[in-house]
Enzyme design. Structure first.
Site, PDB file in Angstrom:
ATOM      1  CB  SER A 141     -35.163 -12.505  -2.094  1.00 32.76           C
ATOM      2  OG  SER A 141     -36.494 -12.781  -1.718  1.00 32.76           O
ATOM      3  CG  HIS A 165       2.294  14.251  14.361  1.00 31.81           C
ATOM      4  ND1 HIS A 165       1.525  14.907  13.426  1.00 31.81           N
ATOM      5  CD2 HIS A 165       2.200  14.977  15.503  1.00 31.81           C
ATOM      6  CE1 HIS A 165       1.013  16.001  13.977  1.00 31.81           C
ATOM      7  NE2 HIS A 165       1.394  16.059  15.241  1.00 31.81           N
ATOM      8  CB  SER A 190       6.292 -16.309   4.534  1.00 34.75           C
ATOM      9  OG  SER A 190       6.813 -16.386   3.225  1.00 34.75           O
ATOM     10  CE  LYS A 227       7.237 -11.548   6.718  1.00 37.17           C
ATOM     11  NZ  LYS A 227       6.978 -11.321   5.301  1.00 37.17           N
ATOM     12  CD  GLU A 286      -0.980  -8.384   7.608  1.00 35.18           C
ATOM     13  OE1 GLU A 286      -1.202  -8.862   6.487  1.00 35.18           O
ATOM     14  OE2 GLU A 286       0.093  -8.558   8.218  1.00 35.18           O
TER      15      GLU A 286
END
Ligand code: ARG
Length: 479
Positions: A28, A161, A282, A288, A295
């Site tokens: 370990s 919703h 991008s 972009k 994210e």
């Protein structure tokens, strides 16, 4: 790592050396080296206790202290040479100590086993990690509260919703996030209480025949008490599992917030803009600006959930007491803490603010497009419920009011206007109870102000909530 020809500490009963592949499989040290400072801390307390009960001489204790001190310094300077042949951090340190101070090093393991030693190390390490995470959670909460204060009156549509439902303030929304983190902090504090118990003294599994003083060791290490059963002390990792459960919830909260940030940043919503340094471009589409940080926060939640499931699964089939399975607790735990620490620090900064050195003004890192938020609330007929409530207060049963307003919304939709743009005559067409005062409730501000109770979105209530939370957090704006 430098391979050594030294036989393993337990090799006495074996007739052949361990297979190289098995050595790699069972060792370990490639990951548990992180426990080094805590292993040393535990050993120092254990040695002090052995000395106190007369097992170690003054000289032994002095040698052990000197040797462990040097090893700690080596570790901190990145000089500590660990060795795969020595299996794990405990053997590596013991071997290094014995090399430095001779027999005293060999006496240190009296009345102790690696089983209670590793359980102690992991608890010490986790306690420290929890304390670091609490500081980061607090910073994230301070960022949210500071931003919420700026936007105690900024109107946005509240959603159910993901459809515009009723107006809320952006500050109210941010304070909802803050509440999640407040509970997360509570959960960590609660988990810490159970982490903070001393396994040492359980030895391999049954306790030890030496006249040890566990309470003394507990006190030296700042534990609240000792684990009360030796079999349990060396074998259970439920404290780590509950930490991971609390961690998974923190990430789940961050993930939900991130999802909203991603949505709000799309041009369709256009509610906010994140500072450029939290985004990337991008490689092919020049226009972009991608919200990579939110994210990834959302994405990293998956690995955290994985770690929780890994430890639950690790534990479920184990008979008492220690089994080598438990060595597998470390990597998920270490990675969980690294992930949480990075995630919270970056979130606190992304949602945070700083004081501009030149102007002395506070600069918030999130740019809020209040006009877009407001427009979305208007377009979403967010005050429809207020109109229904108005009619109810005039004596209409709620179901009928609901029906009348639904027809009014439909009419406004056809005309392509807001409810407040319908004339009094038009509105009276849906219910004759409508009076000129109806326009007061059809405004966004009127709708907000009406929700004036604890937990409601009225700006005064949002401000009161901020004051309450600041009181608990202690201190004001972030530095
Ligand atoms: N490296 C081991 C672990 O992490 C230490 C304890 C080993 N004990 C044993 N009996 N093999 O669990």
């Amino acid at each position: 790592m430098n391979p050594s020809e030294t036989p393993a500490a337990w090799s006495g009963r074996f007739s052949e050396p361990v297979d190289e592949r098995v050595k790699r499989f069972t060792a370990s040290i490639p990951f548990d080296w992180r426990l080094a400072p805590f292993d040393i801390q535990g050993s120092l307390a254990h040695a002090a206790m052995l000395h106190r009960v007369g097992i170690l001489t003054d000289q032994d204790l002095a040698d052990i202290r000197r040797g462990l001190g040097e090893i700690l310094a080596d570790f901190e300077a990145g000089r500590f040479q660990w060795n795969l042949d020595d299996e794990d951090i405990h053997f590596n340190i013991e071997r290094a100590l014995t090399k430095k101070v001779g027999d005293a090093g060999k006496r240190l393991h009296t009345g102790r086993s690696r089983n209670d030693q590793v359980a102690t190390d992991v608890r010490l390490w986790l306690r420290d990690a929890i304390d670091r995470l609490q500081t980061l959670l607090r910073a994230a909460r301070v960022s949210l509260v500071d931003l919420a204060e700026q936007h105690a009156e900024t109107v946005m549509p509240g959603f159910t919703h993901l459809q515009a439902a009723q107006p809320v303030t952006f500050g109210h929304h941010l304070m909802a996030w803050q509440e999640m983190f407040a509970r997360d902090a509570d959960r960590l504090a609660d988990c810490r209480r159970r982490v903070n118990r001393l396994p040492l003294g359980a030895a391999a599994l049954a306790g030890t025949s030496y006249p040890i003083q566990r309470e003394y060791v507990a006190e030296l290490l700042g534990f609240d008490g000792v684990c009360e059963n030796s079999l349990d002390a060396v074998s259970d990792r439920d404290f780590a599992i509950e930490f991971l459960a609390a961690g998974a919830l923190i990430m789940t909260h961050l993930s939900r917030m991130s999802e909203e940030l991603v949505l709000w940043m799309t041009p369709r919503f256009g509610f906010i803009d994140l500072a450029d340094r939290f985004c990337t471009g991008s490689s092919i589409m020049p226009q972009k600006k991608n919200p990579d940080v939110p994210e990834l926060l959302r994405g990293k939640t998956g690995r955290m959930n994985g770690h929780l499931i890994a430890l639950l699964t690790l534990m479920k089939g184990q008979p008492l007491a220690y089994n080598k399975d438990n060595q597998e607790d470390k990597e998920p735990l270490f990675d969980a803490v690294d992930t949480l620490a990075d995630a919270l620090a970056i979130f606190a900064d992304m949602m945070g603010s700083h004081v501009d050195a030149q102007t002395g003004a506070r600069v918030f890192h999130v740019k809020v497009r209040a006009e877009r938020m407001r427009q979305a609330a208007i377009e979403g007929y967010a005050t429809a419920t207020d109109l229904a409530d108005y009619l109810v207060k005039k004596g209409l049963p709620f179901r009928e009011a609901h029906e009348a307003v639904a027809r009014a919304v439909r009419a406004a939709e056809i005309k392509g206007c807001d409810l407040a743009d319908l004339s009094l005559e038009e509105l009276r067409g849906f219910s004759a109870l409508t009076g000129a005062d109806v326009y007061e409730v059809l405004t966004l501000e009127g709708s907000l102000a009406a929700r004036d109770h604890i937990g409601g979105t009225a700006p005064a209530q949002v401000r009161a909530a901020i004051v309450r939370v600041r009181g608990k957090l202690g201190g004001g704006l972030a530095g």
